[in-house]
Design an enzyme around this catalytic site. Sequence first.
Site, mmCIF file in Angstrom:
data_model
loop_
_atom_site.group_PDB
_atom_site.id
_atom_site.type_symbol
_atom_site.label_atom_id
_atom_site.label_comp_id
_atom_site.label_asym_id
_atom_site.label_seq_id
_atom_site.Cartn_x
_atom_site.Cartn_y
_atom_site.Cartn_z
ATOM 1 N N HIS A 153 0.642 -1.306 -0.139
ATOM 2 C CA HIS A 153 0.080 -0.097 0.121
ATOM 3 C C HIS A 153 0.739 1.345 -0.061
ATOM 4 O O HIS A 153 0.392 2.477 0.043
ATOM 5 C CB HIS A 153 -0.917 0.062 1.220
ATOM 6 C CG HIS A 153 -2.074 -0.919 1.195
ATOM 7 N ND1 HIS A 153 -3.335 -0.716 0.796
ATOM 8 C CD2 HIS A 153 -1.955 -2.378 1.580
ATOM 9 C CE1 HIS A 153 -4.061 -1.769 0.884
ATOM 10 N NE2 HIS A 153 -3.282 -2.683 1.591
ATOM 11 N N LYS A 213 -8.159 13.922 4.380
ATOM 12 C CA LYS A 213 -7.239 12.791 4.340
ATOM 13 C C LYS A 213 -6.261 13.087 5.450
ATOM 14 O O LYS A 213 -6.212 14.215 6.064
ATOM 15 C CB LYS A 213 -6.499 12.655 2.878
ATOM 16 C CG LYS A 213 -6.106 14.079 2.436
ATOM 17 C CD LYS A 213 -5.310 14.014 1.094
ATOM 18 C CE LYS A 213 -6.549 13.777 -0.216
ATOM 19 N NZ LYS A 213 -6.633 12.702 -0.689
ATOM 20 N N ARG A 214 -5.506 11.889 5.960
ATOM 21 C CA ARG A 214 -4.374 12.208 6.838
ATOM 22 C C ARG A 214 -3.492 13.562 6.489
ATOM 23 O O ARG A 214 -3.277 13.821 5.290
ATOM 24 C CB ARG A 214 -3.458 11.089 6.859
ATOM 25 C CG ARG A 214 -4.294 9.757 7.593
ATOM 26 C CD ARG A 214 -4.436 10.356 9.058
ATOM 27 N NE ARG A 214 -3.476 10.616 9.968
ATOM 28 C CZ ARG A 214 -3.013 9.673 10.609
ATOM 29 N NH1 ARG A 214 -3.745 8.465 10.933
ATOM 30 N NH2 ARG A 214 -1.758 9.814 11.575
ATOM 31 N N LYS A 259 0.924 14.782 0.762
ATOM 32 C CA LYS A 259 -0.535 14.713 0.427
ATOM 33 C C LYS A 259 -0.726 16.452 0.088
ATOM 34 O O LYS A 259 -1.825 16.832 -0.177
ATOM 35 C CB LYS A 259 -1.514 14.435 1.423
ATOM 36 C CG LYS A 259 -1.488 12.752 1.644
ATOM 37 C CD LYS A 259 -2.513 12.355 2.534
ATOM 38 C CE LYS A 259 -2.385 11.092 2.786
ATOM 39 N NZ LYS A 259 -2.994 9.909 1.897
ATOM 40 N N THR A 275 -8.559 6.811 -1.976
ATOM 41 C CA THR A 275 -10.026 6.276 -2.106
ATOM 42 C C THR A 275 -10.861 7.402 -1.845
ATOM 43 O O THR A 275 -12.005 6.961 -2.469
ATOM 44 C CB THR A 275 -10.041 5.092 -1.171
ATOM 45 O OG1 THR A 275 -9.682 5.513 -0.095
ATOM 46 C CG2 THR A 275 -9.289 3.754 -1.764
ATOM 47 N N LYS A 323 -14.549 8.286 -3.694
ATOM 48 C CA LYS A 323 -15.853 8.743 -2.824
ATOM 49 C C LYS A 323 -16.493 9.706 -3.306
ATOM 50 O O LYS A 323 -17.517 10.052 -3.548
ATOM 51 C CB LYS A 323 -15.582 8.664 -1.311
ATOM 52 C CG LYS A 323 -15.379 7.309 -1.044
ATOM 53 C CD LYS A 323 -14.692 7.527 0.419
ATOM 54 C CE LYS A 323 -13.967 5.970 0.995
ATOM 55 N NZ LYS A 323 -13.007 6.109 1.887
HETATM 56 C C1 26V Z 1 2.102 2.366 7.811
HETATM 57 C C2 26V Z 1 2.651 2.374 9.111
HETATM 58 C C3 26V Z 1 3.857 2.348 9.055
HETATM 59 C C4 26V Z 1 4.611 2.200 10.247
HETATM 60 C C5 26V Z 1 3.961 2.024 11.617
HETATM 61 C C6 26V Z 1 2.455 2.250 11.467
HETATM 62 C C7 26V Z 1 1.696 2.168 10.184
HETATM 63 C C8 26V Z 1 0.434 2.220 10.110
HETATM 64 C C9 26V Z 1 -0.359 2.305 8.883
HETATM 65 C C10 26V Z 1 0.630 2.302 7.780
HETATM 66 C C11 26V Z 1 -0.056 2.394 6.731
HETATM 67 C C12 26V Z 1 0.288 3.325 5.413
HETATM 68 C C13 26V Z 1 -0.039 2.559 4.095
HETATM 69 C C14 26V Z 1 -1.242 3.511 3.761
HETATM 70 O O1 26V Z 1 -2.125 3.738 4.424
HETATM 71 N N1 26V Z 1 -1.367 3.384 2.588
HETATM 72 C C15 26V Z 1 -2.462 3.975 1.895
HETATM 73 O O2 26V Z 1 -3.402 2.928 1.399
HETATM 74 C C16 26V Z 1 -4.591 3.042 0.694
HETATM 75 C C17 26V Z 1 -5.315 2.077 0.479
HETATM 76 O O3 26V Z 1 -4.607 1.038 -0.547
HETATM 77 C C18 26V Z 1 -4.307 4.076 -0.567
HETATM 78 O O4 26V Z 1 -5.428 4.465 -1.042
HETATM 79 C C19 26V Z 1 -3.507 5.217 0.051
HETATM 80 O O5 26V Z 1 -2.852 5.768 -1.138
HETATM 81 C C20 26V Z 1 -2.244 4.706 0.545
HETATM 82 O O6 26V Z 1 -1.711 5.953 1.160
#
Ligand code: 26V
Length: 813
Positions: free
Chosen positions: A356, A544-545, A550, A652, A656
């Site tokens: 992701h 978004k975050r 972003k 995403t 929406k």
């Molecule tokens: C990463 C990490 C890294 C270290 C510690 C905790 C933690 C928790 C969550 C994440 C997730 C990062 C990846 C993420 O959210 N990607 C997003 O995924 C979406 C669904 O596929 C996508 O639409 C977004 O573009 C993408 O940034």
Amino acid sequence: MFNNKEQCKEAITGRLKTQLGKGVEKATERDVYKALSSLLQSEIMKQWKKTNDTYRTNKDKQVYYFSMEFLMGRLLGNNMLNMKVIDVVDEALKDLGFSLTNTEDQEKDAGLGNGGLGRLAACFLDSLASLGIAGHGYGIRYKYGMFDQRIVDGYQVELPDHWLNEAFAWEVRRPEEAVEVRFEGRVTSREREDGQLDFHHEGYETLQAVPYDVPVVGYNGDTINTLRLWSAEPSDKDIMHLAHKYHDYSHMLGHQRTHESISDILYPDDSTLEGQKLRLKQEYFFVSAGLQSAIKKFEQLDLSWDQLPHKAAFHINDTHPALIVPELMRILMDEKQLSWNKAWDITLRSVSYTNHTILSEALEMWPIDMFRAILPRIFMIIEEINNRFCHELWTKHPGDYDRIGRLAIIADGQVKMAHLAIVGSHSINGVAKLHTEILKKREMKYFFGTFPERFNNKTNGITHRRWLMHANKPLSNVITDVIGDEWKRQPTRLLNLLKYQEDASLLDNIYNVKQHNKESFSDWLYKQSGIMVDPTSVFDVHIKRLHGYKRQLLNALHIMYLYNEMKANRTPQVAPRTFFFGAKAAPSYHFAKKVIKLINTIATVVNNDPDVNDQLKVVFLENYSVSIAEKIIPATNVSEQISTASKEASGTGNMKLMMNGALTLGTMDGANVEIYEQVGEDNIYTFGLRSDEVLKYEREGGYVAKNRYHQDERIRHTVDQLIHTSPFSDDGTEFKFIYDALLTYNDEYFVLKDFSEYIEKQKMMNRDYKDVRQWSKKSLVNIAHSGAFSSDSTIEAYANDIWNVKHQQVVLK
Ligand code: 26V
């Protein structure tokens, strides 16, 4: 469930009496929420059992979607919709003197996720159940979900999210299905009679993983799947062990408390990993519990182990559950006595992985020493997987140390989770076409060279049930009036709307619905926070975050520029606008927090300046969440999707918003590229560097932010306002960090590079908005094409290409 309104009223009043001992005249909205959710849950239970019985009898293949995050939001509305009782409940509540929306607003969000990744998992569960696929979520029942964001003096303050304080109406605790998970200790080996080695884990500490099951109701009316969330509790065995080890009671309790805390908190940082032990423990905890429980189910079928890949698929959602690979190996070898080769073959055929993100900061790696101490047996297995993999590489590319070094699972003192997931999965996918290409050509180039057949793309999707049918009922009705309601089962039929592009009354209706939604949102906002906005202004939304890539900063600088222009009586606005932001920053992400402060500072200046505030308004929505998204998305005109090209894997929110008739202002990044392909250049506003240009600059250099600053007076003036005494900065220190990020550290995310094109496209959109007909037509084209981004299509592709499971075909080819 309820055949008519009267029956429904009777059921609600009855439940109020038996559950809460109250008559309807004394009942609060909260009471009604409780009665209604409990009624629904009873009905769901019956159907849930049926679904599980059918799966067992038919021995259907089960998909287990392992994810650290499930951002479910509220469930009442969605469950009523999917059970097809929402309209009758609406009428019944009105008769009883209550409103559906207020009742739904009683429910706390289940905020067990950070953002896109967790919400995607939730949309996928909805689609799995709606397509009749036996697909379940496995995750963690965090005691505290995503933090509650407050804005104090313009700064973000994080408060704990006590979402379980009021009981969660939809979960069922199943202590009889608890399993043990082991940490620490030592591993010894003994030779068996057949010459194989037996491994023994000794001196370990144990805890109980207790499942809480949440039903996932499908729109097909009969499938109810399960989201199984694991909670950590002390194990009886461990208490005896600890009592023996510590002697001292309070010491022992303290130790036990540390164990139980494993499932306490959701890590709120989605951008960097600080290498916390607790996070690794969380990951192993739910992976081990989930696999043990899935394997138990498989054993009840009484089949040979070869059959496991035909009866179960284990999906790794981002690297967080990558320990599935060694844990499945451990169970098959140490507990079920299979040989390495047999276990490896089964593992590889059962496991698949989705990536992701390409942001290197988010790639998970664990220091070897820490890893080995916490998970000694799992570490041994990973070492063996790594040795065999490196050996294979060596035979294919003898002497190519560089390649082996890059691909090894254990290297540079670290265990690399992405490498583990890739080596142990038969399928690896990215989440949008562009993202998958970048993975194949760059980030995972060498892995792609090694396992080309494993790589594939599955563009993300969203459930049109929650995001259109439920969030935007007025639009949903307008659509159905024109093309009938087949689109509800087959969202690609929304394309039928294209035939009505010239239909004046439909275009008027689309406009009127949007206007109505903007008014409802403005009312809600006023009640909620006392903020007044003009519902006839353009609603420009960035939700978004908060993250550098972003580029909320680009949006903020543009508003500063607009303000300056208006104050100087240059370029008058054509249509008044309101800029909305909703964003949480990771608590330790200093830059992101400064951007929140900047946005709030701009809001204070702009909103209190009578020279501009009838034309320009800025609103920061506190505590942005799934339920707030459901309110603002239907009211949006302009969807800000302005990430630095190549950085947003998919997005995403973009889907929406288009589904609700907003027009995208975006870069050619992530799924924006596919939105562009669908709607065509006349119906989207794109700007900025392309991904290959960004990647080239990153590789070869050549971008000098200071040059942009010196060459463009608009940039210079706006950026200077961050550090000089200006309406936005008193003493020049508050935003020095942002200024430095742009100029001293050369603008990592190319904000200044894209600034001028962004201004142009903003201007163009503001002009175009005035032509109501044309705007509504573009809006219609976006709605019509949004069916392509239904998560039903995405899940159908996962089911066919990755999991190989049967499903109802609902997606038109
Ligand atoms: C990463 C990490 C890294 C270290 C510690 C905790 C933690 C928790 C969550 C994440 C997730 C990062 C990846 C993420 O959210 N990607 C997003 O995924 C979406 C669904 O596929 C996508 O639409 C977004 O573009 C993408 O940034």
